[in-house]
Design a protein around this motif. Sequence first.
Motif, short mmCIF file in Angstrom:
data_model
loop_
_atom_site.label_atom_id
_atom_site.label_comp_id
_atom_site.label_asym_id
_atom_site.label_seq_id
_atom_site.Cartn_x
_atom_site.Cartn_y
_atom_site.Cartn_z
N VAL A 94 -4.30 -29.02 16.48
CA VAL A 94 -5.03 -27.77 16.28
C VAL A 94 -6.53 -28.01 16.44
N ASN A 95 -7.03 -29.11 15.89
CA ASN A 95 -8.46 -29.43 16.01
C ASN A 95 -8.84 -29.62 17.47
N ASP A 96 -8.06 -30.40 18.21
CA ASP A 96 -8.37 -30.65 19.62
C ASP A 96 -8.33 -29.36 20.44
N THR A 97 -7.31 -28.56 20.22
CA THR A 97 -7.18 -27.31 20.97
C THR A 97 -8.29 -26.33 20.60
N GLY A 98 -8.57 -26.21 19.31
CA GLY A 98 -9.65 -25.33 18.86
C GLY A 98 -11.01 -25.78 19.36
N ALA A 99 -11.24 -27.08 19.36
CA ALA A 99 -12.51 -27.61 19.86
C ALA A 99 -12.65 -27.36 21.35
N GLY A 115 -16.07 -25.55 15.95
CA GLY A 115 -14.94 -24.66 16.16
C GLY A 115 -13.61 -25.34 15.89
N GLY A 116 -13.48 -26.60 16.32
CA GLY A 116 -12.26 -27.36 16.04
C GLY A 116 -12.04 -27.53 14.55
N ALA A 117 -13.12 -27.83 13.82
CA ALA A 117 -13.00 -27.99 12.37
C ALA A 117 -12.60 -26.68 11.70
N ILE A 118 -13.15 -25.58 12.17
CA ILE A 118 -12.81 -24.27 11.58
C ILE A 118 -11.34 -23.93 11.86
N PHE A 119 -10.89 -24.15 13.09
CA PHE A 119 -9.48 -23.89 13.42
C PHE A 119 -8.55 -24.77 12.57
N CYS A 120 -8.94 -26.01 12.37
CA CYS A 120 -8.13 -26.92 11.56
C CYS A 120 -8.05 -26.46 10.11
N ILE A 121 -9.15 -26.02 9.56
CA ILE A 121 -9.16 -25.52 8.18
C ILE A 121 -8.31 -24.25 8.08
N LEU A 122 -8.41 -23.38 9.07
CA LEU A 122 -7.59 -22.16 9.06
C LEU A 122 -6.09 -22.51 9.15
#
Length: 178
Positions: free
Chosen positions: A137-142, A169-176
């Motif tokens: 998720v982090n990689d895809t979001g980033a 953005g990757g960190a935010i997607f990962c947290i979500l």
Amino acid sequence: IIGGPLSFGVLFCVISALATSEFCYLMNQKEDVKTNRAICVLGSITLFLCFFYYGMNAEATGIFIPYLVIFIYLFISELYLTKKNPINNWAYAMFSQVYVGLPFALLNILAFQTNGIESASQYLFILPLSIFIFNWVNDTGAYCTGMLLGKHPLFKRISPKKSWEGSIGGAIFCILAS
């Protein structure tokens, strides 16, 4: 990972062995480095299996003795072989254990949990699986965030297309996702 402790152990034993072999292969491409690939791979497999058994039975601390024997053998053999740079070889061999073998072995700490009352442990696949899901998720979001909004380079010399916006953005997607 979902299949149970046996399939988890076999899967990550194979992945650990292949990753360590690849690491040693890449390091042996350097001019003055010739690590003992077979012993490094054996060390990574043994380290994983020691943590695997320790995860199932936390009272068996003596299980790490075989790994210590391999570790000492690796240390002594690299110093006494007639290769060009034994200290460099030893350093890369040890680094293969710390950089590749240990993280895979520590997945067992996440996979096997005790409730504190009993010494028996329980296999929980969701914790090691979540590490991989969050990484994806982090990689895809980033990637998506960086492609859409990325303007400020993160570290141009290492990866010129990575951006601060993508990293955040990757960190935010990962947290979500968590």
